[in-house]
Design a protein around this motif. Structure first.
Motif, PDB file in Angstrom:
ATOM      1  N   SER A  72      -5.828 -18.996  25.864  1.00 36.17           N
ATOM      2  CA  SER A  72      -4.673 -18.106  25.808  1.00 36.17           C
ATOM      3  C   SER A  72      -4.953 -16.933  24.881  1.00 36.17           C
ATOM      4  N   ALA A  73      -4.515 -15.787  25.324  1.00 36.04           N
ATOM      5  CA  ALA A  73      -4.533 -14.590  24.487  1.00 36.04           C
ATOM      6  C   ALA A  73      -3.091 -14.139  24.373  1.00 36.04           C
ATOM      7  N   ILE A  74      -2.795 -13.445  23.311  1.00 36.27           N
ATOM      8  CA  ILE A  74      -1.429 -13.013  23.070  1.00 36.27           C
ATOM      9  C   ILE A  74      -1.403 -11.497  22.895  1.00 36.27           C
ATOM     10  N   ALA A  75      -0.448 -10.850  23.563  1.00 35.48           N
ATOM     11  CA  ALA A  75      -0.253  -9.403  23.445  1.00 35.48           C
ATOM     12  C   ALA A  75       1.115  -9.193  22.808  1.00 35.48           C
ATOM     13  N   ILE A  76       1.144  -8.440  21.717  1.00 33.83           N
ATOM     14  CA  ILE A  76       2.366  -8.285  20.939  1.00 33.83           C
ATOM     15  C   ILE A  76       2.641  -6.806  20.707  1.00 33.83           C
ATOM     16  N   SER A  77       3.897  -6.411  20.894  1.00 35.95           N
ATOM     17  CA  SER A  77       4.293  -5.035  20.600  1.00 35.95           C
ATOM     18  C   SER A  77       5.532  -5.041  19.717  1.00 35.95           C
ATOM     19  N   ILE A 106      -4.484 -17.933   9.315  1.00 36.28           N
ATOM     20  CA  ILE A 106      -4.409 -17.548  10.726  1.00 36.28           C
ATOM     21  C   ILE A 106      -2.993 -17.732  11.244  1.00 36.28           C
ATOM     22  N   VAL A 107      -2.372 -18.851  10.890  1.00 38.08           N
ATOM     23  CA  VAL A 107      -0.988 -19.117  11.308  1.00 38.08           C
ATOM     24  C   VAL A 107      -0.057 -18.060  10.717  1.00 38.08           C
ATOM     25  N   GLU A 108      -0.288 -17.690   9.458  1.00 38.19           N
ATOM     26  CA  GLU A 108       0.539 -16.655   8.817  1.00 38.19           C
ATOM     27  C   GLU A 108       0.335 -15.294   9.485  1.00 38.19           C
ATOM     28  N   GLU A 109      -0.881 -15.014   9.907  1.00 37.93           N
ATOM     29  CA  GLU A 109      -1.164 -13.756  10.603  1.00 37.93           C
ATOM     30  C   GLU A 109      -0.381 -13.690  11.919  1.00 37.93           C
ATOM     31  N   TYR A 119      -6.253 -16.492  20.076  1.00 41.38           N
ATOM     32  CA  TYR A 119      -6.108 -17.532  19.061  1.00 41.38           C
ATOM     33  C   TYR A 119      -6.178 -18.891  19.735  1.00 41.38           C
ATOM     34  N   LYS A 120      -6.445 -19.903  18.946  1.00 40.16           N
ATOM     35  CA  LYS A 120      -6.376 -21.266  19.459  1.00 40.16           C
ATOM     36  C   LYS A 120      -4.913 -21.604  19.708  1.00 40.16           C
TER      37      LYS A 120
END
Length: 187
Positions: free
Chosen positions: A79-84, A10-13, A54-55
């Protein structure tokens, strides 16, 4: 299998996503209905933005040693994360627009092209149009004088064509009385 071995993928993802990211935005999604969350995810997907929950501990591990390390102070609560990876303003733009209609969505902070912004900074970035919109506006402003010039030239050509035809018709009429006048004295 130890817990660390389960958490490592998960951390690698997360690390893989943020390594190539032009922008990363953290949000608090508490209070969103399932329908609102589904609409938000659809809008983000259409904009080419990866949106995941993610946690905080997983994100904290992934952020270490990267530009995103400055975001660890905002990792409180859900928390949610949005990445572009392609459009630097897309996550902020979509989330900012959606936060106006769903007041429960709270933007925490973000990083755009290596610069850390708080919630107000991300809100101001959300007002920046996309790259495609800016390019189309630039192209429109470049084409505008050329288009206007072409219209004026076309109108001049049409008027010029009409004025050339009018004197040609007027000339035979003007010649006819002169011929009659010439014939009258000769009689």
């Amino acid at each position: 299998m130890a817990k660390v071995e389960l958490k490592q993928p998960i951390v690698e993802e997360i690390s893989g996503y943020i390594k190539e990211a032009q922008s990363v935005v953290l949000v608090d999604y508490r209070g969103l209905t399932v329908e609102q969350d589904t609409r938000l995810r659809k809008q983000l997907r259409e904009a080419g933005v990866t949106y995941k929950v993610y946690k905080n501990t997983m994100m904290n591990f992934a952020f270490k040693g990267t530009d995103c390390e400055a975001l660890t102070q905002y990792l409180e609560g859900p928390s949610a994360i949005a990445i572009s990876a392609t459009d630097a303003t897309a996550p902020a733009r979509v989330l900012g627009k959606f936060a106006k209609e769903a007041d429960k969505l709270e933007i925490k902070a973000g990083i755009v092209e290596g610069i850390v912004y708080d919630a107000k900074g991300i809100a101001s970035i959300a007002t920046i149009p996309s790259r495609e919109e800016l390019l189309s506006k630039l192209l429109g402003s470049i084409q505008s004088p050329i288009t206007n010039f072409a219209r004026v030239m076309n109108q001049l050509a049409e008027k010029g064509g009409a004025s050339d035809a009018a004197p040609a018709e007027a000339a035979p009429a003007a010649e006819a009385p002169a011929e009659e006048a010439a014939e009258t004295p000769a009689e």
